[in-house]
Enzyme design. Structure first.
Site, PDB file in Angstrom:
ATOM      1  N   GLU A   1       0.823  -1.219   0.000  1.00 20.19           N
ATOM      2  CA  GLU A   1       0.000   0.000   0.000  1.00 20.19           C
ATOM      3  C   GLU A   1       0.849   1.258   0.000  1.00 20.19           C
ATOM      4  O   GLU A   1       0.401   2.308  -0.448  1.00 20.19           O
ATOM      5  CB  GLU A   1      -0.916   0.024   1.235  1.00 20.19           C
ATOM      6  CG  GLU A   1      -2.234  -0.681   1.010  1.00 20.19           C
ATOM      7  CD  GLU A   1      -3.276  -0.387   2.083  1.00 20.19           C
ATOM      8  OE1 GLU A   1      -4.404  -0.834   1.912  1.00 20.19           O
ATOM      9  OE2 GLU A   1      -2.965   0.283   3.080  1.00 20.19           O
TER      10      GLU A   1
ATOM     11  N   HIS B   1       9.075 -26.541  -1.170  1.00 15.24           N
ATOM     12  CA  HIS B   1       8.524 -27.710  -1.855  1.00 15.24           C
ATOM     13  C   HIS B   1       7.380 -27.329  -2.781  1.00 15.24           C
ATOM     14  O   HIS B   1       6.670 -28.202  -3.276  1.00 15.24           O
ATOM     15  CB  HIS B   1       8.074 -28.747  -0.817  1.00 15.24           C
ATOM     16  CG  HIS B   1       9.216 -29.228   0.027  1.00 15.24           C
ATOM     17  ND1 HIS B   1       9.847 -30.421  -0.186  1.00 15.24           N
ATOM     18  CD2 HIS B   1       9.877 -28.624   1.048  1.00 15.24           C
ATOM     19  CE1 HIS B   1      10.836 -30.554   0.686  1.00 15.24           C
ATOM     20  NE2 HIS B   1      10.883 -29.472   1.443  1.00 15.24           N
TER      21      HIS B   1
ATOM     22  N   LYS C   1     -14.212  -0.219  -3.689  1.00 15.46           N
ATOM     23  CA  LYS C   1     -15.257   0.166  -2.726  1.00 15.46           C
ATOM     24  C   LYS C   1     -16.380   0.920  -3.434  1.00 15.46           C
ATOM     25  O   LYS C   1     -17.553   0.665  -3.200  1.00 15.46           O
ATOM     26  CB  LYS C   1     -14.674   1.065  -1.627  1.00 15.46           C
ATOM     27  CG  LYS C   1     -13.786   0.349  -0.642  1.00 15.46           C
ATOM     28  CD  LYS C   1     -13.437   1.280   0.503  1.00 15.46           C
ATOM     29  CE  LYS C   1     -12.256   0.756   1.284  1.00 15.46           C
ATOM     30  NZ  LYS C   1     -11.698   1.725   2.209  1.00 15.46           N
TER      31      LYS C   1
END
Ligand code: PA5
Length: 445
Positions: free
Chosen positions: A285, A306, A420
């Site tokens: 951010e 792995h 948003k």
């Protein structure tokens, strides 16, 4: 003391990378120390480890004691910067299996409101069952949808269980000191509230009430956590490469300029997983804007050796690794000897798990570096609240420096608004009518 090193870095960036970055780092340092850079109104975290509200700190400790005495569970509602730091600290210092620990004297902690999964929320209700519980709702803006939705459910459950008055003494609101829907509600309802300071953005807020109340409820010494951060704050005032944040920021900057685009933060302790998540938010951010910035990723070694290990070793050469070395484990476990040696493992019999882990670390360092992945190493003193406080402040400070080296505002996050707005429009929030029709047309509805 925390230390930053690199390994054979001259194979990847100019050997004089520190000298080259020093003048720009000096400027960035001045911006942070004097509060003169972009987004300076959100740099109060720089002095937070010493300049914090001592009266509120005592209230946090008192509230934590009360929750410990009257609740078997604490539901912590928050998202992003209002969630990741607390979870990272609790899981690292107490355990990712904290809630399952037998004979624990502190309440279970459930993190909610950090997504929109009905099943995840119902599971928390099921796990709490008939136990006494309290809620800490955390939102700086007081208007974020995910925590607001979760809080409706948990407030309702508290009021049904304890009545409106009983519920009142079990709700703790951490929010802006004056603004936002949550602050208004807290005032109207008389809930105890704590403040997210104006000058501290969400992702820099773990050492405010945002992180401190849940952390204290878990039984962690928050004075020691702040003390560690305060020690690192002093170290970071140094405008030279004595300051580990300078070394880290200079390495990241030089690698970025040479074309690396992904920084993978790695750790060999699975308990550190949510600190990795906290770090990703902090750097993602802060730096990811104006078409710039390293993409922050994370891996948990050795498990991810792995899986992601293949790509890291031999995929596109776009990433470097920063490995957090946390020192000795709390427990020394020695590999048992087996006379039959059917698994052929007696060559490590009697060796500690830490010894084997350290050899895995060294082997990985060599293999990845030879495979073209530069390695940066951040070494800490070990697992303690003080040492974690240092690490938190170190990463925050280096992030501020890095943002200024990149010439972005490290303290805003305009990009998180886009989804948003769309969500509000699609949900039919008043004021978003025009966008709703437009978005639905795009979705073919
Ligand atoms: O770092 C940030 O600012 C964000 O991640 C916020 O913390 C997050 O969006 C939650 O915001 P709020 O605390 O206002 O609910």
């Amino acid at each position: 003391m925390l230390n930053v090193k690199s390994f054979q870095i001259e194979h990847f960036i100019p050997a004089n990378y520190q000298e080259a970055a020093a003048p720009r780092l000096a400027e960035a340092q001045e911006k942070l120390q004097k509060g003169t850079g972009l987004g300076h109104e959100f740099t109060d975290w720089v002095r937070l480890p010493v300049d914090y509200d001592k009266e509120e700190f005592a209230r946090i400790q008192a509230a934590a004691k009360k929750i410990q005495s009257d609740s078997k569970a604490l539901v912590v509602i928050g998202i992003g910067g209002s969630y990741l730091g607390a979870r990272g600290v609790v899981e690292y210092l107490c355990s990712p299996n904290y809630n399952q620990k037998k004979n624990k004297k502190t309440p279970n902690i459930y993190f909610c409101g950090n997504g929109l999964s009905a099943d995840a929320m119902q599971e928390v209700f099921d796990l709490i069952g008939d136990d006494d519980f309290s809620v800490n709702v955390i939102s700086k803006s007081g208007t974020t949808t995910e925590p607001a939705v979760a809080f409706r459910f948990f407030r309702d459950a508290l009021e049904k269980k304890y009545g409106k008055d009983g519920a009142k003494s079990r709700i703790y609101a951490t929010t802006d000191k004056a603004r936002g829907a949550l602050k208004s509600l807290a005032n109207e309802e008389g809930w105890e509230s704590f403040v997210v300071p104006d000058g501290v953005g969400g992702r820099y807020s773990v050492l405010t009430a945002v992180g401190l109340l849940p952390i204290a409820v878990a039984g962690i010494d928050i004075t020691e956590l702040m003390g560690g951060a305060a020690r690192m704050m002093e170290t970071c005032r140094t405008a030279s490469f004595e300051n580990p944040a300078w070394t880290y920021a200079a390495l990241r900057d030089a690698l970025y300029q040479k074309g690396w685009s992904i920084e993978v933060l790695a750790c060999y302790d699975p308990a550190f997983r949510f600190m990795l998540e906290w770090w990703k938010q902090l750097y993602g951010e802060s730096e990811g804007k104006d078409g710039k910035g390293l993409f922050p990723a994370s891996v948990e070694f050795t498990a991810d050796l792995h899986s992601m290990g293949q790509y890291i070793q031999a995929g596109r050469r776009i990433m470097f690794e920063t490995v957090v070395r946390l020192g000795a484990s709390e427990h020394e476990l020695l590999v048992p000897r087996d006379e039959v040696n059917g698994d052929g493992l007696n060559f490590v019999a009697g060796k500690s798990m830490d010894y084997i882990r350290d050899k895995a670390m060294e082997g990985t360092l060599l293999a990845h570096t030879e495979g073209g992945v530069p390695n940066v190493i951040v070494e800490t003193d070990g697992k303690s609240a003080g040492s974690l406080g240092q690490l938190i402040y170190f990463f925050e400070y280096a992030c501020g420096l890095s943002g200024y080296l990149l010439e972005v505002n490290p303290f805003d996050q305009p990009g998180v608004e886009a989804y948003k707005k769309n969500m509000f429009a699609l949900l039919g929030k008043p004021g978003y009518e025009a966008q709703k029709a437009e978005l639905e047309a795009k979705l073919g509805k």
